[in-house]
Design an enzyme around this catalytic site. Structure first.
Site, PDB file in Angstrom:
ATOM      1  N   GLU A 172      -6.420  -1.492 -15.324  1.00  0.00           N
ATOM      2  CA  GLU A 172      -5.280  -0.458 -15.554  1.00  0.00           C
ATOM      3  C   GLU A 172      -4.182  -0.768 -14.629  1.00  0.00           C
ATOM      4  O   GLU A 172      -3.104  -0.631 -14.745  1.00  0.00           O
ATOM      5  CB  GLU A 172      -5.850   0.802 -15.448  1.00  0.00           C
ATOM      6  CG  GLU A 172      -6.740   1.288 -16.568  1.00  0.00           C
ATOM      7  CD  GLU A 172      -8.406   0.739 -16.260  1.00  0.00           C
ATOM      8  OE1 GLU A 172      -8.553   0.378 -15.231  1.00  0.00           O
ATOM      9  OE2 GLU A 172      -9.060   0.780 -17.241  1.00  0.00           O
ATOM     10  N   HIS A 194       9.074  -3.519  11.309  1.00  0.00           N
ATOM     11  CA  HIS A 194       8.111  -4.283  11.442  1.00  0.00           C
ATOM     12  C   HIS A 194       8.449  -5.701  11.951  1.00  0.00           C
ATOM     13  O   HIS A 194       8.684  -6.742  11.220  1.00  0.00           O
ATOM     14  CB  HIS A 194       7.345  -4.222  10.150  1.00  0.00           C
ATOM     15  CG  HIS A 194       6.706  -3.019   9.682  1.00  0.00           C
ATOM     16  ND1 HIS A 194       7.482  -2.008   9.067  1.00  0.00           N
ATOM     17  CD2 HIS A 194       5.448  -2.577   9.914  1.00  0.00           C
ATOM     18  CE1 HIS A 194       6.647  -1.037   8.691  1.00  0.00           C
ATOM     19  NE2 HIS A 194       5.622  -1.363   9.338  1.00  0.00           N
ATOM     20  N   HIS A 201     -14.093  11.050 -18.931  1.00  0.00           N
ATOM     21  CA  HIS A 201     -13.303  10.504 -19.983  1.00  0.00           C
ATOM     22  C   HIS A 201     -12.298  11.677 -20.076  1.00  0.00           C
ATOM     23  O   HIS A 201     -11.236  11.415 -20.995  1.00  0.00           O
ATOM     24  CB  HIS A 201     -13.923  10.029 -21.091  1.00  0.00           C
ATOM     25  CG  HIS A 201     -14.651   8.567 -20.820  1.00  0.00           C
ATOM     26  ND1 HIS A 201     -15.519   8.650 -20.067  1.00  0.00           N
ATOM     27  CD2 HIS A 201     -14.724   7.441 -21.537  1.00  0.00           C
ATOM     28  CE1 HIS A 201     -16.000   7.272 -19.962  1.00  0.00           C
ATOM     29  NE2 HIS A 201     -15.663   6.544 -21.201  1.00  0.00           N
ATOM     30  N   HIS A 218       2.518  -5.603  14.788  1.00  0.00           N
ATOM     31  CA  HIS A 218       2.893  -5.347  13.278  1.00  0.00           C
ATOM     32  C   HIS A 218       4.276  -4.406  13.413  1.00  0.00           C
ATOM     33  O   HIS A 218       5.007  -4.625  12.452  1.00  0.00           O
ATOM     34  CB  HIS A 218       1.594  -4.813  12.885  1.00  0.00           C
ATOM     35  CG  HIS A 218       1.765  -3.755  11.556  1.00  0.00           C
ATOM     36  ND1 HIS A 218       1.929  -4.754  10.079  1.00  0.00           N
ATOM     37  CD2 HIS A 218       2.111  -2.549  11.204  1.00  0.00           C
ATOM     38  CE1 HIS A 218       2.198  -3.779   9.362  1.00  0.00           C
ATOM     39  NE2 HIS A 218       2.258  -2.569   9.769  1.00  0.00           N
TER      40      HIS A 218
HETATM   41  C1  LIG Z   1      -1.142   0.647  -0.238  1.00  0.00           C
HETATM   42  C2  LIG Z   1      -0.774   0.707   1.304  1.00  0.00           C
HETATM   43  N1  LIG Z   1      -1.600   1.036   2.120  1.00  0.00           N
HETATM   44  C3  LIG Z   1      -1.468   1.137   3.323  1.00  0.00           C
HETATM   45  C4  LIG Z   1      -0.041   0.780   3.593  1.00  0.00           C
HETATM   46  C5  LIG Z   1       0.200   0.978   5.274  1.00  0.00           C
HETATM   47  N2  LIG Z   1       0.131  -0.466   5.800  1.00  0.00           N
HETATM   48  C6  LIG Z   1       1.370  -1.106   5.780  1.00  0.00           C
HETATM   49  S1  LIG Z   1       1.068  -2.667   6.485  1.00  0.00           S
HETATM   50  C7  LIG Z   1      -0.541  -2.489   6.657  1.00  0.00           C
HETATM   51  C8  LIG Z   1      -1.551  -3.585   6.864  1.00  0.00           C
HETATM   52  C9  LIG Z   1      -0.811  -4.653   8.015  1.00  0.00           C
HETATM   53  O1  LIG Z   1      -1.694  -5.853   7.608  1.00  0.00           O
HETATM   54  P1  LIG Z   1      -1.134  -6.969   7.061  1.00  0.00           P
HETATM   55  O2  LIG Z   1      -0.998  -6.977   5.737  1.00  0.00           O
HETATM   56  O3  LIG Z   1      -1.865  -8.246   7.577  1.00  0.00           O
HETATM   57  O4  LIG Z   1       0.391  -7.338   7.534  1.00  0.00           O
HETATM   58  P2  LIG Z   1       0.920  -7.603   9.214  1.00  0.00           P
HETATM   59  O5  LIG Z   1       0.426  -6.804  10.093  1.00  0.00           O
HETATM   60  O6  LIG Z   1       0.525  -8.982   9.279  1.00  0.00           O
HETATM   61  O7  LIG Z   1       2.126  -7.413   9.036  1.00  0.00           O
HETATM   62  C10 LIG Z   1      -0.814  -1.229   6.084  1.00  0.00           C
HETATM   63  C11 LIG Z   1      -2.118  -0.583   5.972  1.00  0.00           C
HETATM   64  C12 LIG Z   1       0.616   0.420   2.826  1.00  0.00           C
HETATM   65  N3  LIG Z   1       1.716   0.017   3.059  1.00  0.00           N
HETATM   66  N4  LIG Z   1       0.380   0.286   1.414  1.00  0.00           N
END
Ligand SMILES: Cc1ncc(C[n+]2csc(CCOP(=O)(O)OP(=O)(O)O)c2C)c(N)n1
Length: 660
Positions: A409, A28, A471, A262
Site C-alpha cells: 500500500e 545537514h 479490517h 549529520h
Molecule cells: C521517515 C523518517 N524518519 C525519520 C526521519 C529523521 N531522520 C532524518 S535523517 C535520518 C537518518 C540519517 O541517516 P542517513 O539516512 O544515513 O543520512 P546521513 O546521516 O548519512 O545524512 C533520520 C532518522 C525522517 N526524516 N524521516
C-alpha cells in the site's frame, strides 16, 4: 575527462553547503559534504534539464530522496541556472524563504521534482516517475520520432534503505525492469544516532540484486571518473541500477566520519578547518568564475542543447501524429475530456455495490480519458480498480493501463505520487480504508504536494463484516478528514459515487479519497451530483422547509438516516435529512449555503456515521447527538454488526428523542 575546474567545482559545492548551514545555524552538512562529488558528476555529465523550462516534459527527473541534503541540492540548482539567487542560498531555512529545510515542489525552489524528507518515499516516487516514462514512451513515441525518453535518478541514504518503503518500491521497480531508474546510494554507514552497524547487517547490493536490480560499487566517493563510469554503465543496462558510493559523512569538516556531522551546522571554526582541508582560499560565498562557467557549459548549455534537439523532434511529432500530439499536451496540462454524457446512471431503488460502480465508471470513461490508469494493492478483484479492456502494465506491455502494485500500500501510494509528479497521467489506486494507514504518510505527502490522485478506499466501516476488527475502519475517516488539502468523499449511493469520481477527476491540486462500503446499498431518490459538489445537501426536506431537527448521514448510513426520519415523521416530528458526503467540500461553501443546509437556529441535530464520533460536534454542536463507533469492531455479518453497534434507525430515533 575531469580537470582541476571540476575539483574546484566540487569544493565550491562543499563550501556553499557548509556556509548555508553555518549561516542558518541548522541544516545537514553531513550528507551534503559527502555526496557532493556524485551529484556534481550526475548534474554536469548526465542530467538533461533546462533551467529556463523546468517543466520540460522530457527532462531527466532527479529526486533528492535523502531530502535533508538541501545544502547540496540548492547550490546545484543555483549554479545550473534555475531561478534562485545567492541571496536565496543565504536565506536557507529562514521563514518564508524558498530555500526550505527540505525540498518542496510547492513554494520552494523551481526545479524540484518531489517533496522529500520523510525518508524512503523518494524511492517510491522515483519508481513512479520511471514507470510513467515507460508508459508514455510506449504510447507516444513513433517508430522514427522519440518524444519521451529520459532517465530518473535519485540520491538515497543509509537510513532510507532501512525504511520498509525502500523494499516495497525496489521490489516493484525490479519486477517492472525500470531500467532507466538509477539510484545513487550515499553509503556513509552513519545515521543520526551512530554507526548503522548497530542496526543492520544487510548488504544493500545483495538485497537489490535479489529484487532484480543491477548494482555497482564506487569505492571512493571522491573519484569523479569512477562515479561517471558507474552512471554511464547504469544507463545501458536493462534493469534498474543501485550505485553504492562509499562516502565520508561531513567530508573535510571537523566532524567528518562522525554521527554529529549529520545535522550539526558547521561552526565558524569548522568552516576554517574545512577550507584548510579542501585547500580553499576564497572569501565566504565565493563562486570562482571558472566554476560558474563550468556549470553553465556542462549543465545549462548541455541541457539547452538536449532541449533544442527534443523541440525539433516534438515538431516532427506534431506533424506526423497530430492526434497524439494533442493528447500528449492535454495529458501534461492535466486537461480532461468531458465525460458527463457517458457516466453510468442507476435506477432509484435498485441495490448497488459502490465497488462495482468504480468498475462501471472506469470502463465508461477510460476510452475518453486515455491517460487514466491505475490499480490496486492486490484488491482489484474486490474494488474493481481496473481498466477492463486493457492489459497488465509489464516490461513487455508498457502501454497497458492496469498497475499490479502488489501487496504494497505504501509503495502504491508513493508510485501514484511519482506518476502524478512526472505528469501526463490521471492515476488511481485502491485498497481497504483500514489498510490505507500503511500509506498514510504518503497520502499526507501527496496532499502537501498538491497531487490530484484518486484513492478508492473500500470496506470503510464495520460493514466490512466477517473479516473482523482488523479490517473494519473506525478512526480512518476522521483521520483523513484532518489532513490539509485532502478531499474525503463518502458517497451514500451509486449516484453520489459517480459524482465523487467526477470531482476526483476534475481536481487539479488536491488528492481525493472516495470512501466506499463493502456492502451493497440502495440507490436513493434525490441524491445528486450538485449536492455532492457542495459537500452536504438536504436530501429529504422537512415540511415547509422548517425543520424541527436535522439528521445528518454519510455513506452507507444515509439510508439509516432516512429510515429514522420516516419513523420520526410518523411520530409527528418534522425532521430533515442531510447527506454529507464531504466535510471539506461543505466547508468550502459560502455561509449562506451552509446555513440553508444547517439552519443555525435548528439545534436538534443528530449525525450518524459508522466511524469515530470525534469531529462531528462541528456540525451537530455540543447540544447535538452523534451515533457512531468509538471502539474497535468485531467479526459478524454486516447487518448484525450494525445492530450491535447501534447504527440503526431505531437508535437514531431514540437518541434524537433525547435531544431537547
Ligand atoms: C521517515 C523518517 N524518519 C525519520 C526521519 C529523521 N531522520 C532524518 S535523517 C535520518 C537518518 C540519517 O541517516 P542517513 O539516512 O544515513 O543520512 P546521513 O546521516 O548519512 O545524512 C533520520 C532518522 C525522517 N526524516 N524521516
Amino acid at each position: 575527462m575531469f580537470d582541476q575546474t571540476d575539483e574546484l567545482s566540487v569544493k565550491t559545492l562543499r563550501m556553499l553547503a557548509a556556509q548555508m548551514t553555518n549561516k542558518a545555524h541548522s541544516g545537514h552538512p553531513g550528507i551534503s559534504l559527502g555526496a557532493a562529488p556524485m551529484l556534481y558528476v550526475l548534474w554536469t555529465r548526465h542530467l538533461n534539464v533546462n533551467p529556463d523550462k523546468p517543466r520540460w516534459i522530457n527532462r531527466d527527473r532527479f529526486v533528492l530522496s535523502a531530502g535533508h541534503a538541501t545544502p547540496l541540492y540548492f547550490p546545484l540548482l543555483y549554479l545550473s541556472g534555475f531561478a534562485l539567487t545567492m541571496a536565496d542560498l543565504q536565506a536557507f531555512r529562514t521563514t518564508d524563504s524558498i530555500t526550505t529545510g527540505h525540498p518542496e515542489v510547492v513554494g520552494s525552489v523551481p526545479g524540484i521534482e518531489a517533496t522529500t524528507g520523510p525518508l524512503g518515499q523518494g524511492i517510491g516516487m522515483s519508481a513512479g516517475m520511471a514507470a510513467a516514462e515507460t508508459h508514455l514512451a510506449a504510447q507516444f513515441n513513433l517508430a522514427d520520432v522519440t518524444v519521451m525518453d529520459h532517465y530518473t535518478y535519485a540520491l538515497v541514504s543509509d537510513g532510507e534503505l532501512m525504511e520498509g518503503i525502500s523494499h516495497e518500491a525496489a521490489d516493484f521497480a525490479g519486477k517492472q525492469a525500470l531500467s532507466k531508474l538509477i539510484l545513487l546510494y550515499d553509503s556513509n554507514n552513519i545515521d543520526i544516532d551512530g554507526a548503522i552497524s548497530r542496526e543492520t547487517i544487510t548488504d544493500a547490493q545483495t538485497r537489490f540484486r535479489a529484487y532484480g536490480w543491477d548494482t555497482l560499487m564506487v569505492a571512493d566517493g571522491n573519484d569523479l571518473e569512477a562515479i561517471d563510469a558507474a552512471i554511464t554503465f547504469a544507463k545501458t543496462t536493462d534493469k534498474p541500477t543501485l550505485i553504492e558510493v562509499n562516502t565520508t559523512i561531513g567530508f573535510g569538516s571537523p566532524d567528518a566520519g562522525q554521527k554529529q556531522a549529520h545535522g550539526t551546522p558547521v561552526s565558524d571554526e569548522g568552516l576554517q578547518i574545512l577550507a584548510a582541508n579542501l585547500d580553499w582560499d576564497y572569501p565566504a560565498w565565493t563562486v570562482p568564475a571558472a566554476v560558474a562557467t563550468r556549470f553553465i557549459t556542462h549543465v545549462y548549455d548541455r541541457g539547452i542543447a538536449a532541449y533544442d534537439q527534443w523541440v525539433s523532434d516534438y515538431e516532427a511529432f506534431a506533424d506526423k501524429a497530430p492526434a497524439k500530439f494533442e493528447a500528449l499536451n492535454m495529458s501534461f496540462n492535466h486537461e480532461l475530456a468531458d465525460v458527463t454524457d457517458i457516466l453510468p446512471t442507476y435506477t432509484v431503488g435498485s441495490d448497488q455495490s459502490i465497488l462495482a460502480v468504480n468498475g462501471d465508471v472506469i470502463d465508461a470513461i477510460s476510452k475518453r480519458i486515455p491517460d487514466l490508469w491505475g490499480g490496486s494493492a492486490d484488491l482489484a478483484g474486490s474494488t474493481y480498480a481496473r481498466v477492463s479492456d486493457s492489459g497488465l502494465f509489464e516490461a513487455d506491455n508498457r502501454a497497458a493501463r492496469n498497475l499490479a502494485f502488489g501487496v504494497r500500500e505504501f509503495a502504491m501510494s508513493t508510485i501514484m505520487s511519482g506518476i502524478a509528479l512526472h505528469g501526463g497521467s490521471h492515476v488511481f489506486g485502491s485498497t481497504f480504508l483500514a489498510f490505507a494507514d500503511y500509506a498514510k504518510n504518503s497520502i499526507r505527502l501527496a496532499a502537501l504536494q498538491q497531487l490530484p490522485l484518486i484513492y478508492l478506499l473500500s470496506h470503510d466501516s464495520i460493514g466490512a463484516g466477517q473479516d473482523g476488527a482488523t479490517h473494519q475502519a473506525i478512526e480512518q475517516l476522521m483521520q483523513f478528514r484532518n489532513v490539509p488539502n485532502l478531499t474525503v468523499i463518502r458517497p451514500a449511493d451509486a449516484t453520489e459515487a459517480v459524482a465523487a469520481w467526477q470531482i476526483a477527476l476534475e481536481s487539479s491540486s488536491t488528492p481525493t479519497i472516495i470512501s466506499e462500503p463493502r456492502q451493497v446499498v440502495p440507490t436513493l431518490a434525490n441524491t445528486t451530483t450538485t449536492g455532492v459538489r457542495r459537500g452536504a445537501y438536504t436530501l429529504s426536506p422537512a415540511a415547509n422547509d422548517k425543520p424541527e431537527g436535522i439528521i445528518i448521514g454519510t455513506g452507507s448510513e444515509v439510508q439509516v438516516a432516512l429510515a429514522a426520519a420516516e419513523q420520526l415523521r410518523a411520530a409527528g416530528h418534522n425532521v430533515a435529512v442531510v447527506s454529507m458526503p464531504s466535510f471539506e467540500l461543505f466547508v468550502a461553501q459560502d455561509t449562506a449555503y451552509q446555513a440553508s443546509v444547517l439552519p443555525p437556529n435548528t439545534r436538534r441535530r443528530i449525525a450518524v456515521e459508522a466511524g469515530s464520533t470525534l469531529g462531528w460536534e462541528r456540525y451537530v454542536g455540543l447540544d447535538g447527538a452523534i451515533v457512531g463507533i468509538d471502539q474497535f469492531g468485531t467479526s459478524g455479518t454486516d447487518a448484525e454488526l450494525m445492530i450491535k453497534y447501534g447504527i440503526t434507525a431505531e437508535n437514531v430515533v431514540a437518541q434524537y428523542l433525547k435531544l431537547s
